[in-house]
Design a protein around this motif. Structure first.
Motif: not given
Length: 248
Positions: A62, A180-181, A184, A188, A229-232
């Motif tokens: 990733d 983060a949004s 998210e 979470r 955001r949208r990341r590992t």
């Protein structure tokens, strides 16, 4: 730098990233499209993979190719690192991984507050209100900073509401805002099994958006910003390590 040294450092990094990701040799090798044996040779610093294979390996972890090939080790922290952001930003997850990478301690400020008080955070708010909690937060922060010249500290998102504590963090620590949004943050927290802030409350998301908007100007004062955001976690950790090196 000798090619053997580069291969060894690359292999060590690949192994560390794989273990942090919680993946087996077989899992990563299959995702990258080559044998487990070849991955073993890479991790031992005995292989000389092509750019195509390195790119496939990066994707299986990733990462971008450039992130995988950035071989410099993170510089030891010369001051504590404080992670800030709303609940659900990833402070605990990323903080533990960063502390492991830097071979230092990780602690959550709320855990210190609870240990000193002998009661839960919820009970502190119930018995003493927000003002009582902020007093305890300030005392716990002062104690930790006096006792630690390095380490990774996750602080409550509302610490920016206490001007004195926030200024102290900015002065004494390398501050990192984990962004983060609102969605998210929401998802979470729910994924952690805590749906209490949202249960039966149609206005909860609106208040979360307002809270993030209200605190963003303060969070922006942090030295480093990491967009999660949208990341590992592994990808965020790599960016954070690179940012720490550039600011050291």
């Amino acid at each position: 730098m000798p090619a053997s040294s580069i291969s060894q450092r690359l292999g060590k990094k690949v192994r560390q990233l794989r273990l942090k990701r919680g993946s087996s040799l077989r899992d990563i090798a299959e995702e990258a499209g080559f044998s487990s044996r070849f991955l073993v040779e890479i991790e031992r610093g005995r292989a000389n993979p092509s750019l195509l294979k390195l790119n496939a390996l990066a994707k299986s972890l990733d990462l971008e190719l450039g992130e995988l090939c950035a071989l410099a080790s993170p510089a030891p922290s010369r001051q504590p690192i404080a992670l800030v952001g709303l609940r659900g930003a990833g402070k605990s997850t990323l903080g533990q991984k960063l502390a492991q990478s830097l071979d230092t301690v990780f602690v959550e400020l709320d855990a210190i507050i609870q240990a000193k008080a002998g009661i839960s955070i919820a009970e502190i708010f119930e018995l003493e209100g927000p003002e009582g909690y902020r007093r305890r937060e300030s005392i716990a922060l002062d104690c930790w900073l006096q006792e630690n010249q390095e380490g990774v500290l996750a602080v409550p998102g509302g610490i920016v509401n206490s001007a004195e504590s926030w200024e102290r963090l900015l002065e004494k620590c390398c501050t990192v805002w984990l962004k983060a949004s609102p969605e998210e943050h929401w998802n979470r927290v729910a994924a952690q099994g805590d749906t209490r802030p949202m249960a039966g409350d149609p206005g909860a998301m609106g208040r979360l958006r307002s809270l993030l908007k209200e605190r963003t100007p303060a969070y922006r004062r942090a030295e480093i910003h990491i967009d999660t955001r949208r990341r590992t976690p592994v990808s965020c950790l790599t960016e954070l390590e690179n940012s720490l090196r550039s600011t050291s």
